[in-house]
Each structure stands twice: as C-alpha cells, then as structure tokens.
Motif scaffolding. Structure first.
Motif, PDB file in Angstrom:
ATOM      1  N   ASP A  73       0.873  -1.168   0.000  1.00 30.02           N
ATOM      2  CA  ASP A  73       0.000   0.000   0.000  1.00 30.02           C
ATOM      3  C   ASP A  73       0.913   1.222   0.000  1.00 30.02           C
ATOM      4  OD1 ASP A  73      -1.920   1.941   0.290  1.00 30.02           O
ATOM      5  OD2 ASP A  73      -2.313   1.508   2.407  1.00 30.02           O
ATOM      6  N   VAL A  74       1.494   1.491  -1.158  1.00 31.02           N
ATOM      7  CA  VAL A  74       2.560   2.493  -1.238  1.00 31.02           C
ATOM      8  C   VAL A  74       2.040   3.886  -0.922  1.00 31.02           C
ATOM      9  CG1 VAL A  74       4.348   3.483  -2.705  1.00 31.02           C
ATOM     10  CG2 VAL A  74       3.755   1.075  -2.926  1.00 31.02           C
ATOM     11  N   ARG A  75       0.888   4.237  -1.462  1.00 30.52           N
ATOM     12  CA  ARG A  75       0.368   5.595  -1.240  1.00 30.52           C
ATOM     13  C   ARG A  75      -0.006   5.807   0.230  1.00 30.52           C
ATOM     14  NH1 ARG A  75      -1.366   3.731  -6.036  1.00 30.52           N
ATOM     15  NH2 ARG A  75      -0.878   4.946  -7.906  1.00 30.52           N
ATOM     16  N   GLY A  76      -0.706   4.828   0.815  1.00 32.18           N
ATOM     17  CA  GLY A  76      -1.072   4.959   2.223  1.00 32.18           C
ATOM     18  C   GLY A  76       0.146   5.020   3.117  1.00 32.18           C
ATOM     19  N   ALA A  77       1.142   4.201   2.812  1.00 28.66           N
ATOM     20  CA  ALA A  77       2.366   4.190   3.606  1.00 28.66           C
ATOM     21  C   ALA A  77       3.094   5.525   3.494  1.00 28.66           C
ATOM     22  CB  ALA A  77       3.273   3.050   3.149  1.00 28.66           C
ATOM     23  N   ALA A  78       3.147   6.087   2.298  1.00 28.74           N
ATOM     24  CA  ALA A  78       3.837   7.361   2.094  1.00 28.74           C
ATOM     25  C   ALA A  78       3.153   8.489   2.868  1.00 28.74           C
ATOM     26  CB  ALA A  78       3.902   7.690   0.611  1.00 28.74           C
ATOM     27  N   LEU A  87      15.142  -0.844 -12.602  1.00 27.71           N
ATOM     28  CA  LEU A  87      14.109  -1.794 -13.024  1.00 27.71           C
ATOM     29  C   LEU A  87      13.029  -1.091 -13.840  1.00 27.71           C
ATOM     30  CD1 LEU A  87      13.551  -4.078  -9.893  1.00 27.71           C
ATOM     31  CD2 LEU A  87      14.307  -4.806 -12.160  1.00 27.71           C
ATOM     32  N   ALA A  88      12.622   0.094 -13.374  1.00 24.38           N
ATOM     33  CA  ALA A  88      11.589   0.840 -14.092  1.00 24.38           C
ATOM     34  C   ALA A  88      12.059   1.222 -15.494  1.00 24.38           C
ATOM     35  CB  ALA A  88      11.200   2.088 -13.312  1.00 24.38           C
ATOM     36  N   ALA A  89      13.370   1.402 -15.642  1.00 25.00           N
ATOM     37  CA  ALA A  89      13.929   1.761 -16.949  1.00 25.00           C
ATOM     38  C   ALA A  89      14.253   0.544 -17.802  1.00 25.00           C
ATOM     39  CB  ALA A  89      15.189   2.611 -16.744  1.00 25.00           C
ATOM     40  N   HIS A  92       9.389   5.088  -4.723  1.00 26.83           N
ATOM     41  CA  HIS A  92       8.548   4.004  -5.248  1.00 26.83           C
ATOM     42  C   HIS A  92       7.200   4.558  -5.700  1.00 26.83           C
ATOM     43  CE1 HIS A  92       6.878  -0.333  -4.421  1.00 26.83           C
ATOM     44  NE2 HIS A  92       6.741   0.047  -5.676  1.00 26.83           N
ATOM     45  N   ALA A  93       6.607   5.419  -4.863  1.00 31.69           N
ATOM     46  CA  ALA A  93       5.316   6.023  -5.226  1.00 31.69           C
ATOM     47  C   ALA A  93       5.445   6.856  -6.498  1.00 31.69           C
ATOM     48  CB  ALA A  93       4.807   6.881  -4.072  1.00 31.69           C
ATOM     49  N   ALA A  94       6.528   7.607  -6.616  1.00 22.45           N
ATOM     50  CA  ALA A  94       6.739   8.441  -7.805  1.00 22.45           C
ATOM     51  C   ALA A  94       6.916   7.581  -9.056  1.00 22.45           C
ATOM     52  CB  ALA A  94       7.952   9.337  -7.605  1.00 22.45           C
ATOM     53  N   LEU A  95       7.600   6.447  -8.918  1.00 21.79           N
ATOM     54  CA  LEU A  95       7.772   5.542 -10.064  1.00 21.79           C
ATOM     55  C   LEU A  95       6.428   4.952 -10.497  1.00 21.79           C
ATOM     56  CD1 LEU A  95      11.040   3.717  -8.960  1.00 21.79           C
ATOM     57  CD2 LEU A  95      10.788   5.188 -10.970  1.00 21.79           C
ATOM     58  N   LEU A  96       5.588   4.622  -9.529  1.00 18.62           N
ATOM     59  CA  LEU A  96       4.268   4.085  -9.866  1.00 18.62           C
ATOM     60  C   LEU A  96       3.436   5.113 -10.633  1.00 18.62           C
ATOM     61  CD1 LEU A  96       3.307   2.204  -6.562  1.00 18.62           C
ATOM     62  CD2 LEU A  96       3.962   1.195  -8.742  1.00 18.62           C
ATOM     63  N   GLU A  97       3.605   6.385 -10.265  1.00 19.54           N
ATOM     64  CA  GLU A  97       2.863   7.462 -10.950  1.00 19.54           C
ATOM     65  C   GLU A  97       3.581   7.950 -12.207  1.00 19.54           C
ATOM     66  OE1 GLU A  97      -0.042   8.567 -10.171  1.00 19.54           O
ATOM     67  OE2 GLU A  97      -0.348   7.622  -8.206  1.00 19.54           O
ATOM     68  N   GLN A  98       4.767   7.389 -12.470  1.00 22.72           N
ATOM     69  CA  GLN A  98       5.597   7.812 -13.611  1.00 22.72           C
ATOM     70  C   GLN A  98       5.861   9.318 -13.586  1.00 22.72           C
ATOM     71  OE1 GLN A  98       3.385   6.154 -16.974  1.00 22.72           O
ATOM     72  NE2 GLN A  98       4.642   4.311 -16.887  1.00 22.72           N
ATOM     73  N   ASP A  99       6.128   9.820 -12.377  1.00 20.23           N
ATOM     74  CA  ASP A  99       6.387  11.239 -12.176  1.00 20.23           C
ATOM     75  C   ASP A  99       7.907  11.442 -12.154  1.00 20.23           C
ATOM     76  OD1 ASP A  99       6.760  13.819 -11.209  1.00 20.23           O
ATOM     77  OD2 ASP A  99       5.057  13.717  -9.842  1.00 20.23           O
ATOM     78  N   GLU A 100       8.484  11.766 -13.294  1.00 16.21           N
ATOM     79  CA  GLU A 100       9.939  11.882 -13.406  1.00 16.21           C
ATOM     80  C   GLU A 100      10.508  12.979 -12.517  1.00 16.21           C
ATOM     81  OE1 GLU A 100      11.296  12.149 -17.384  1.00 16.21           O
ATOM     82  OE2 GLU A 100      10.207  10.361 -18.068  1.00 16.21           O
ATOM     83  N   GLY A 101       9.781  14.087 -12.386  1.00 13.05           N
ATOM     84  CA  GLY A 101      10.263  15.175 -11.547  1.00 13.05           C
ATOM     85  C   GLY A 101      10.379  14.748 -10.096  1.00 13.05           C
ATOM     86  N   ALA A 102       9.356  14.031  -9.602  1.00  5.03           N
ATOM     87  CA  ALA A 102       9.391  13.559  -8.211  1.00  5.03           C
ATOM     88  C   ALA A 102      10.473  12.499  -8.032  1.00  5.03           C
ATOM     89  CB  ALA A 102       8.029  13.002  -7.813  1.00  5.03           C
TER      90      ALA A 102
END
Length: 550
Positions: A245-250, A319-321, A279-289
């Motif tokens: 639960d990445v978002r809740g944990a963050a 891994l994401a790349a 991890h949360a930023a990678l899930l959202e594909q938010d490169e800036g974050a």
C-alpha cells in the motif's frame, strides 16, 4: 536528586510526552550536581526530540568526565543512539559498550536494564539488528525490570521491533501479549502498541493491516511531538508498505517527518521513507518527483546505515527503466549487507526485487530458484507478505510458487481445487486429465501441489486430512467422478474395522502394527481381507469407502 531517581523521572517524562522537561532536569543535574550520567540522560532526551547533533554533544560531554562504569555505559549507549540520527557523529566504540554491559555489577537492576535498552535501541535505529538482538538478549527483558513504570512499554516495543525488522515475524507475534500487558490504560502509549502490532501483522501478510493503520493513525497527534509519536506513524507506514500500500504508507511517513527532509527522523527511517516516496513516484511515472527523491537519497548516501537502502532505491529506478543488469549490480551488495546485519525485512525486499531483475533479464530459472528459496525461509519465520510479493512478481513470467504446506484449500488455485476434488472422488491421473482436458504431466504437477497444500505425501493422507464430510461434498462438482462407495459394504470384524480406520487415517502397515500390538504380516493380512470384502482395488479406495461409511 540522586542518579536512580533522575533516571526514573527522565524515563517517565519521555513516556508521557514531555521530553523537554526530561532534558531540562538532566542538564540541571549535570551542571549543578556534576553527575556525568546526567549528560547521557540529556542526550537521550535530545534524541527523543530529534535533536541528534545536541544528543551527540551531550553524550560526548558525559563521556569526557565519566569515571564509573554506570555513567560510561549510559553515555556510550546514548552516543550510539545519537549516531543513528546524526550523520556527522563520530565513530562509537561499540566493543567498549559491549564490555561494560557484560561486566555490569547488577545486570538485572533497573539502571543496567535501562542502559541495555538504550544500547539495543541504538543498534536497532542504527540498522545493526543482529547486534540489537544480542544486546537485548544479554539479560532479563528490560521491560520486566521496569514493570509498572510507563516506560516499560517502550522497552517491550523495542524487543518486538527487533524481532519484526529481522524478519522473525512469528517470534515478534509472541512478544505482542507482553507488550499489550505492559500498557497502563489511558496513556499515550496505547496507539504505539497497536502500531507495532500493525507492523507485525502487515509483514505476516494480514490484509486487514491497511484498514487498521488508518484507524490507529487517527489517535496519534497531527503534529508528532517526539520519537514516540513519529515512531508510531512510521510503524504504521511500514506495516502498510509490507502489503504494497505504497500511497497509504507514504502519507503516514510524511506525517511522521517534521519537514520534507524528515530531519527529525533517524537515518534509517529517512532512507526507507525516501525509498518509499521514490517508489510512489515511479508508480505514478512522475519523473520530476523521482529526481527529487533520488537527490534526497544522495544526501544521506555513503553511510553504513543508509547505503544498502539507497542501493535498493536506485535499483528500483533501474528496473523501471528496463535496465536489468544495472539493477542486479545494485541489489546484490545491498542484499548481502542487509543479511550481514540481519535486516531481514529489507533483505527480503531486495531479494524480491532481485528476482524481478532476473525475470527482466530472461533468466527465469534463476528467478524461480531465488523466489522458491526465499519463500521457503520466510514461510518458516512467519513473514507471509514476502510470499504475496514473490507470487505477484512471478505471475508475469507464467510461473508459480509451491503452495504453503498445510495451508489447505486456500493455498490452491481454482484448477488445483478441481484436481483435488477429482482425487477425492477417486479419479486416477488419466481420468482427471480427460475430464479437465489437461495433459497427464500437468495433472501430476497439480497433484503434487495439492498434496503439498494439505501437508501430506499420499492420496490416502489427503483423504485423512480432508475427512469424509469434505470429501463427499467435493465429489458432486466433478465431471465423471468415480461411483460412490457401496451403500451396504460388507461387515468387517472388530479387528478389520480397527485396521481399516487406521488405513483411512493415513497410517502405514508398520504404524498400524505398532498401535495395535500385532505383527506387520498380521496387518497385511487384515488389509488384504478388507480389500476383498469391500471389493476395493487399493488402499486409497479402501480409505474412500471407509470415509463414506464413517
């Protein structure tokens, strides 16, 4: 104020949420009374407030003037604790601290129990979990020595955290009753106890953890006051992240930190939380974050506490790349370092990611072996969330993990459950293959998984575990099931009935002979007679008939 009374007062302030008063009282005793141990207590209060540099200064000041072992032990333990948050802290002589603890004049006294707690807490927040377990186990539980005092709960919580973060979830669960029993009703420590329970249950794989984390978080102050408040939120966060639960944990982790740099959190907590945010930023594909959190990680990199976590975080980006080899090169040393310090939860996460990297590199065999070895270890320790993560990672490659031995129906897929019902209906491999349109080889693979799920080696053993009622209820859903047992089977002699019941219970001839006090040849004769009287072609069919009549 004498030393023991000051210790009692300081720990009470820390438990009750008034660490500033603890620091003031300690510094007053240091300046006015000249007790070096008071500097160590001031450092403990500084740590509680997240003032790590001040904690280092006060512990160092105490060490410079300490003349007795009790003062030296406390100040060394406090210096080690401060180093868990102060990246610029000088090296601590952990060996000297270990010698002082080993030579303690009254190891079970409240003083030395408190020093041992601080030393164990220091090793834990310093990510030296192997050392933390050894220190904590070096005498009676500190919480027992301080029974009745509000701070005893914190000492028990430390013991549970050591077990949990090492990945020994089963032993951590066993400590929880003592943790709960130590709480004084109505105190601020009740949410902390339930927070550590969430940490344990999350790593055990309990899906209720996410809901419980949100409920318990409501009882923690919106703005954390000290190590206890922020620690409760972090424990809830780590319980949630165990179930991805990445978002809740963050969100919980952000509440725990006083600013975007989490500057009042320990180094290991900062590293783990920055990895979580990444991890949360990678899930959202938010490169800036992603870039922002990589930069935050870079600022604390290079320290023994943080390096393995930073390596794992960077492997996530690789891994994401799609850069499998780069991820492997980062994960191998990260896992090795975590294993060396018994950072079991982190090591398991790194090994899951290593398996994913192997899959990405098309090395499915190595990935499958990695996951199987991992879940074999973590199933034994009660670390159930690892199996969930490994199962999800393997699913993309079309491979599956062996079921949890003894878990029963819940461990089976829908197709495996069909095969199980067909076995219970008396079908042989060829019949099952024909009725379910599978190859015999596939059926045999399913049969082995079914037997493993019920913790038995034979089909007779499966019948014995499932029992007559379950077997009968499962037959109706199977196409082409074998005929039911005869409604009126031939009557058996009392001895034959005993033997038939033991065969149906999965006993071997040797076991039956031992239980009934007869020879193995006698058992063989009775089994043969029952097979004839019931017109059964095998021990399995004999067991099926027995269960249908039971």
């Amino acid at each position: 104020m004498d030393r023991d009374t000051l210790l009692d007062e300081v720990l009470a302030h820390l438990a009750e949420g008034t660490p500033e008063a603890a620091r003031d009282a300690s510094l007053a005793a240091a300046y006015d009374g000249g007790d070096p141990a008071a500097y160590g207590l001031a450092a403990l209060a500084d740590f509680w407030l997240g003032d790590f540099a001040d904690a280092t200064r006060n512990a160092t000041a105490g060490l410079a003037v300490a003349e007795d072992d009790r003062a030296r032990g406390l100040c060394l333990a406090a210096a080690a604790l401060a180093a868990g948050g102060d990246i610029a802290a000088p090296a601590v002589d952990h060996d000297a601290l270990a010698r002082l603890l080993a030579a303690a004049d009254e190891p079970s006294s409240r003083w030395w129990s408190a020093v041992r707690y601080v030393a164990a807490e220091a090793a834990l927040v310093g990510a030296r979990i192997r050392d933390a377990a050894q220190i904590d186990g070096g005498g009676p539980p500190p919480g027992a020595a301080w029974a009745g005092h509000p701070f005893a709960t914190i000492m028990w919580v430390c013991q549970a955290r050591i077990a949990a973060f090492s990945g020994r979830i089963g032993p951590a669960e066993e400590i929880l009753p003592a943790v709960r029993a130590s709480v004084i009703p109505g105190t601020r420590l009740e949410p902390v106890v339930e927070s550590v329970a969430v940490l344990v249950r999350g790593n055990a794989g309990d899906e209720e953890t996410t809901r419980l984390a949100a409920e318990i978080a409501a009882y923690v102050p919106a703005v954390p006051r000290d190590f206890i408040d922020s620690g409760a939120l972090l424990l809830l966060s780590y319980g949630a992240i165990a179930l991805y639960d990445v978002r809740g944990a963050a969100a919980l982790a952000f509440r725990a930190g006083s600013d975007e740099a989490l500057s009042r959190c320990t180094l290991i907590d900062r590293a783990i939380c920055f990895e979580m945010f990444l991890h949360a930023a990678l899930l959202e594909q938010d490169e800036g974050a992603v870039g922002a959190w990589l930069e935050a990680l870079a600022e604390i990199d290079g320290h023994p506490i943080t390096t393995p976590t930073v390596q794992r975080a960077r492997a996530r980006v690789a891994l994401a790349a799609g850069e499998a080899q780069a991820a492997i090169d980062l994960l191998v040393p990260s896992v090795e370092a975590c294993v060396a310090d018994e950072r079991g939860v982190e090591a398991a996460e790194g090994r899951v990611m290593l398996g994913r990297a192997r899959i990405l590199s098309q090395d499915l065999g190595a990935a499958s072996r990695e996951f199987r070895a991992l879940v074999t270890e973590t199933d034994r320790s009660g670390h159930g969330s690892v199996r969930r993560a490994a199962t999800a990672a393997l699913a993309a490659s079309g491979r599956r993990l062996p079921p949890v031995a003894g878990a029963g129906w819940e461990a089976l897929s829908a197709r495996e459950a069909e095969v199980a019902r067909a076995i219970l209906a008396g079908q042989e491999v060829a019949e099952i293959a024909a009725s379910l349109f599978l190859s015999p080889r596939t059926v045999r693979s399913h049969v082995s998984r079914v037997l493993c799920a019920f913790g038995v080696a034979t089909r007779v053993g499966l019948l014995a575990v499932v029992g007559g009622t379950s077997a009968a209820s499962g037959v109706s859903g199977v196409s082409g099931a074998a005929p039911a047992a005869p409604a009126r089977a031939a009557t058996l002699s009392p001895r034959q009935s005993e033997v038939a019941a033991l065969v149906a219970a999965g006993r071997t001839n040797q076991q039956i002979a031992g239980e009934l006090g007869i020879s193995v040849k006698g058992v063989e004769k009775h089994v043969g007679d029952v097979l004839l009287r019931w017109n059964a072609g095998s021990r399995f069919e004999l067991a099926r008939i027995w269960w249908s009549l039971a």
